[in-house]
Design a protein around this motif. Structure first.
Motif, PDB file in Angstrom:
ATOM      1  N   VAL A  78      13.307  54.540 102.796  1.00  0.00           N
ATOM      2  CA  VAL A  78      12.019  54.077 103.304  1.00  0.00           C
ATOM      3  C   VAL A  78      12.307  53.054 104.394  1.00  0.00           C
ATOM      4  CG1 VAL A  78       9.936  52.755 102.776  1.00  0.00           C
ATOM      5  CG2 VAL A  78      10.749  54.502 101.175  1.00  0.00           C
ATOM      6  N   VAL A  79      11.689  53.238 105.558  1.00  0.00           N
ATOM      7  CA  VAL A  79      11.936  52.362 106.708  1.00  0.00           C
ATOM      8  C   VAL A  79      10.635  51.670 107.091  1.00  0.00           C
ATOM      9  CG1 VAL A  79      12.756  52.218 109.084  1.00  0.00           C
ATOM     10  CG2 VAL A  79      13.759  53.898 107.518  1.00  0.00           C
ATOM     11  N   THR A  80      10.668  50.356 107.201  1.00  0.00           N
ATOM     12  CA  THR A  80       9.520  49.589 107.656  1.00  0.00           C
ATOM     13  C   THR A  80       9.924  48.798 108.896  1.00  0.00           C
ATOM     14  OG1 THR A  80      10.088  47.715 106.224  1.00  0.00           O
ATOM     15  CG2 THR A  80       8.606  49.378 105.319  1.00  0.00           C
ATOM     16  N   SER A  81       8.951  48.458 109.724  1.00  0.00           N
ATOM     17  CA  SER A  81       9.258  47.739 110.961  1.00  0.00           C
ATOM     18  C   SER A  81       8.459  46.446 111.036  1.00  0.00           C
ATOM     19  CB  SER A  81       8.941  48.607 112.188  1.00  0.00           C
ATOM     20  OG  SER A  81       7.571  48.967 112.206  1.00  0.00           O
ATOM     21  N   ASP A  82       8.991  45.488 111.774  1.00  0.00           N
ATOM     22  CA  ASP A  82       8.329  44.212 112.006  1.00  0.00           C
ATOM     23  C   ASP A  82       8.339  43.955 113.509  1.00  0.00           C
ATOM     24  OD1 ASP A  82       7.359  41.667 112.178  1.00  0.00           O
ATOM     25  OD2 ASP A  82       8.694  40.813 110.650  1.00  0.00           O
ATOM     26  N   PRO A  83       7.237  44.304 114.195  1.00  0.00           N
ATOM     27  CA  PRO A  83       7.199  44.161 115.660  1.00  0.00           C
ATOM     28  C   PRO A  83       7.389  42.721 116.122  1.00  0.00           C
ATOM     29  CG  PRO A  83       5.337  45.475 114.847  1.00  0.00           C
ATOM     30  CD  PRO A  83       5.982  44.838 113.657  1.00  0.00           C
ATOM     31  N   THR A  84       7.067  41.741 115.259  1.00  0.00           N
ATOM     32  CA  THR A  84       7.136  40.353 115.704  1.00  0.00           C
ATOM     33  C   THR A  84       8.570  39.916 116.004  1.00  0.00           C
ATOM     34  OG1 THR A  84       7.266  39.557 113.419  1.00  0.00           O
ATOM     35  CG2 THR A  84       5.070  39.755 114.405  1.00  0.00           C
ATOM     36  N   ARG A  86      11.119  42.361 116.268  1.00  0.00           N
ATOM     37  CA  ARG A  86      11.790  43.566 116.765  1.00  0.00           C
ATOM     38  C   ARG A  86      12.929  43.998 115.836  1.00  0.00           C
ATOM     39  NH1 ARG A  86      12.148  42.628 123.357  1.00  0.00           N
ATOM     40  NH2 ARG A  86       9.885  42.443 123.685  1.00  0.00           N
ATOM     41  N   SER A  87      12.581  44.118 114.573  1.00  0.00           N
ATOM     42  CA  SER A  87      13.567  44.556 113.592  1.00  0.00           C
ATOM     43  C   SER A  87      12.968  45.634 112.700  1.00  0.00           C
ATOM     44  CB  SER A  87      14.045  43.384 112.727  1.00  0.00           C
ATOM     45  OG  SER A  87      12.986  42.912 111.909  1.00  0.00           O
ATOM     46  N   VAL A  88      13.833  46.364 112.028  1.00  0.00           N
ATOM     47  CA  VAL A  88      13.405  47.327 111.014  1.00  0.00           C
ATOM     48  C   VAL A  88      14.141  46.999 109.715  1.00  0.00           C
ATOM     49  CG1 VAL A  88      12.957  49.151 112.704  1.00  0.00           C
ATOM     50  CG2 VAL A  88      15.206  49.017 111.596  1.00  0.00           C
ATOM     51  N   GLU A  89      13.504  47.324 108.601  1.00  0.00           N
ATOM     52  CA  GLU A  89      14.153  47.197 107.296  1.00  0.00           C
ATOM     53  C   GLU A  89      14.329  48.589 106.718  1.00  0.00           C
ATOM     54  OE1 GLU A  89      12.770  44.517 104.389  1.00  0.00           O
ATOM     55  OE2 GLU A  89      13.355  42.753 105.553  1.00  0.00           O
ATOM     56  N   VAL A  90      15.547  48.893 106.340  1.00  0.00           N
ATOM     57  CA  VAL A  90      15.882  50.186 105.757  1.00  0.00           C
ATOM     58  C   VAL A  90      16.157  49.975 104.277  1.00  0.00           C
ATOM     59  CG1 VAL A  90      17.449  52.161 105.847  1.00  0.00           C
ATOM     60  CG2 VAL A  90      16.889  50.913 107.944  1.00  0.00           C
ATOM     61  N   HIS A  91      15.431  50.712 103.427  1.00  0.00           N
ATOM     62  CA  HIS A  91      15.587  50.615 101.979  1.00  0.00           C
ATOM     63  C   HIS A  91      16.157  51.936 101.466  1.00  0.00           C
ATOM     64  CE1 HIS A  91      13.222  46.966 102.345  1.00  0.00           C
ATOM     65  NE2 HIS A  91      12.271  47.665 102.965  1.00  0.00           N
ATOM     66  N   GLU A 110      15.824  46.444 116.028  1.00  0.00           N
ATOM     67  CA  GLU A 110      15.045  47.654 116.358  1.00  0.00           C
ATOM     68  C   GLU A 110      15.788  48.556 117.334  1.00  0.00           C
ATOM     69  OE1 GLU A 110      10.369  48.009 116.934  1.00  0.00           O
ATOM     70  OE2 GLU A 110      11.374  47.173 118.699  1.00  0.00           O
ATOM     71  N   ASN A 111      16.475  47.967 118.318  1.00  0.00           N
ATOM     72  CA  ASN A 111      17.148  48.787 119.323  1.00  0.00           C
ATOM     73  C   ASN A 111      18.473  49.357 118.829  1.00  0.00           C
ATOM     74  OD1 ASN A 111      18.738  46.516 119.295  1.00  0.00           O
ATOM     75  ND2 ASN A 111      18.309  45.893 121.408  1.00  0.00           N
ATOM     76  N   GLY A 112      18.879  48.985 117.611  1.00  0.00           N
ATOM     77  CA  GLY A 112      20.126  49.516 117.072  1.00  0.00           C
ATOM     78  C   GLY A 112      19.927  50.548 115.988  1.00  0.00           C
ATOM     79  N   TYR A 113      18.645  50.879 115.699  1.00  0.00           N
ATOM     80  CA  TYR A 113      18.364  51.807 114.607  1.00  0.00           C
ATOM     81  C   TYR A 113      17.902  53.156 115.136  1.00  0.00           C
ATOM     82  CZ  TYR A 113      15.756  54.288 111.050  1.00  0.00           C
ATOM     83  OH  TYR A 113      15.281  55.270 110.227  1.00  0.00           O
ATOM     84  N   THR A 114      18.423  54.210 114.567  1.00  0.00           N
ATOM     85  CA  THR A 114      17.900  55.567 114.768  1.00  0.00           C
ATOM     86  C   THR A 114      17.898  56.272 113.419  1.00  0.00           C
ATOM     87  OG1 THR A 114      20.046  56.622 115.188  1.00  0.00           O
ATOM     88  CG2 THR A 114      18.887  55.684 117.097  1.00  0.00           C
ATOM     89  N   GLN A 115      17.037  57.250 113.258  1.00  0.00           N
ATOM     90  CA  GLN A 115      16.934  57.971 111.989  1.00  0.00           C
ATOM     91  C   GLN A 115      18.236  58.704 111.656  1.00  0.00           C
ATOM     92  OE1 GLN A 115      13.486  60.457 111.781  1.00  0.00           O
ATOM     93  NE2 GLN A 115      13.742  60.895 109.600  1.00  0.00           N
ATOM     94  N   ALA A 116      19.001  59.034 112.670  1.00  0.00           N
ATOM     95  CA  ALA A 116      20.258  59.750 112.446  1.00  0.00           C
ATOM     96  C   ALA A 116      21.265  58.919 111.654  1.00  0.00           C
ATOM     97  CB  ALA A 116      20.866  60.156 113.785  1.00  0.00           C
ATOM     98  N   LEU A 117      21.041  57.602 111.589  1.00  0.00           N
ATOM     99  CA  LEU A 117      21.970  56.743 110.839  1.00  0.00           C
ATOM    100  C   LEU A 117      21.745  56.812 109.329  1.00  0.00           C
ATOM    101  CD1 LEU A 117      21.871  53.525 113.059  1.00  0.00           C
ATOM    102  CD2 LEU A 117      23.660  55.263 112.994  1.00  0.00           C
ATOM    103  N   LEU A 118      20.586  57.300 108.894  1.00  0.00           N
ATOM    104  CA  LEU A 118      20.255  57.250 107.469  1.00  0.00           C
ATOM    105  C   LEU A 118      21.254  57.996 106.583  1.00  0.00           C
ATOM    106  CD1 LEU A 118      16.352  57.567 107.524  1.00  0.00           C
ATOM    107  CD2 LEU A 118      17.741  55.523 107.171  1.00  0.00           C
TER     108      LEU A 118
END
Length: 394
Positions: A78-84, A86-91, A110-118
């Motif tokens: 499950v991936v959530t984002s925090d625009p404030t 510019r980060s994402v949390e991956v669970h 945020e700029n270092g995450y892609t779905q391909a990393l999951l």
């Protein structure tokens, strides 16, 4: 050496209490992680507790109302984002052979995450799960993270006796849960799978507290000893019966249901020695599986146990429960096993087996009302997939 092999080697060689540090270092190096946190599910399956050297410092996160809980329940990232910021949390779920342990969470730029990393991250979580199981022999760190409150001594003894809370193989999936989790009396479940058989037992030791826990420990270990010596199901019941009688001379006993599944055929051998009961969901129909009830373990000397037989089909779901489940009464006096249990089994048919026991126990709590349960409540759920023809082993 590729990065996965390097992480796996680092986990294998790390100190038992340093596994999260190894994973944190890998996530920082390879994914630019800003924070990494490992949480394990508590015994009651209500919260996710942080793995940390000083327990109960970080607030727990509820399983049923959080992104981490969604990852745990769905067994998917499950991936959530925090625009404030510019980060994402991956669970990411941490699971080993179907046993759901917890969730690893990582905050990434945020700029270092892609779905391909999951898939890469999930691979690391699988390696972490394997190493936690090994590390638990030498450290209390992960055991402490599983408790939201102090266990009674009887509960401590019972939890150490259990094989896990869920298990999956191509032929079957099974999940189980005990309630109340932190003050258990004498209920227990056990399972063991070989190349061609699954043995599943549910036991309920008479009495309360330490006395019930000691009694159940004796019976379960006697059944394991007989199973590992190659005795058949009736022999396992007989040895446990003799062990309990020799120790207590019939003053107390253990109710048990022993099942042995043929993975190639779906044929099931059963020995019913007391109160645990079995229901089958086939399609949308729930039926109790009746047995000729035989004497509980340890009640009399030299009891002879006779196996009975039935067959499961691919798609069948089985539910086992102790008397703390089916005998629990509503405020108007109706027993849960009369009608409500069948409704609970059909209403949870879309859930995986690992989630069914908890769902049934929550419905049981609502059915029972405000008065706390006065006995253990144990639920085991098994989904039967079967083995395709031509895949017999051994």
């Amino acid at each position: 050496m590729d990065k996965f092999a390097a992480v796996e080697k680092a986990l294998r060689t790390a100190a038992p209490d340093a596994l999260i540090g190894v994973v944190t270092g890998a996530f920082v190096e390879h994914y630019g992680a800003e924070k990494v946190e490992l949480r394990l599910a508590d015994y009651g399956m209500r919260s996710l507790q942080t793995v940390e050297s000083v327990p109960f410092v970080t607030e727990p996160i509820p399983i049923h109302d959080s992104p981490q809980g969604r990852a745990f329940g769905a067994q998917e990232p499950v991936v959530t984002s925090d625009p404030t910021d510019r980060s994402v949390e991956v669970h990411l779920p941490v699971t080993i052979r179907g046993d759901r342990m917890g969730v690893l969470s990582a905050r990434l730029p945020e700029n270092g995450y892609t779905q391909a990393l999951l898939p890469e991250m999930q691979h690391i979580c699988e390696a972490l799960g394997h190493e936690i199981l090994v590390a638990e022999r030498d450290t209390d760190l992960y055991v402490l993270a599983r408790r939201a409150a102090r266990l009674t001594l009887a509960a401590e003894m019972q939890w150490q006796l259990l094989p896990g809370r869920s298990c999956s193989r191509p032929e079957f999936s099974v999940g189980a849960q005990l309630e109340p989790a932190y003050a258990i009396f004498g209920d227990n479940y056990d399972w063991s799978a070989s190349a061609d058989h699954l043995t599943l037992t549910v036991a309920n030791g008479m009495g309360q507290g330490i006395d019930a826990s000691l009694l159940t420990n004796l019976a379960v270990n006697a059944m394991r000893n007989a199973r590992r010596a190659g005795l058949d199901l009736a022999g396992q019941a007989t040895l446990a019966d003799q062990a309990v009688y020799a120790q207590y001379q019939g003053r107390v006993h253990v109710s048990a249901l022993l099942l042995r599944f043929g993975l190639n055929t779906g044929d099931v051998e059963a020995v019913d020695a007391g109160s645990p009961r079995l229901w089958r969901l086939r399609g949308r129909t729930v039926d109790p599986i009746p047995f000729d009830q035989q004497l509980p373990l340890g009640m009399f000397e030299d009891t002879v146990y006779t196996p009975q037989h039935f067959t499961v089909r691919p798609g069948d779901r089985l539910l086992l429960g102790t008397d703390g489940v089916y005998d629990a009464a509503s405020p108007v006096g109706e027993r849960y096993g009369e009608r409500a249990l069948a409704h609970a089994l059909t209403s949870t048919r879309l859930l995986p087996p690992a989630q069914v026991p908890g769902a049934v126990l929550r419905e049981l709590a609502g059915y029972h009302g405000e008065t706390p349960l006065d006995d253990d409540a144990l639920v085991v759920c098994l989904d039967w997939n079967g083995r395709p023809a031509g895949e017999a082993r051994g």
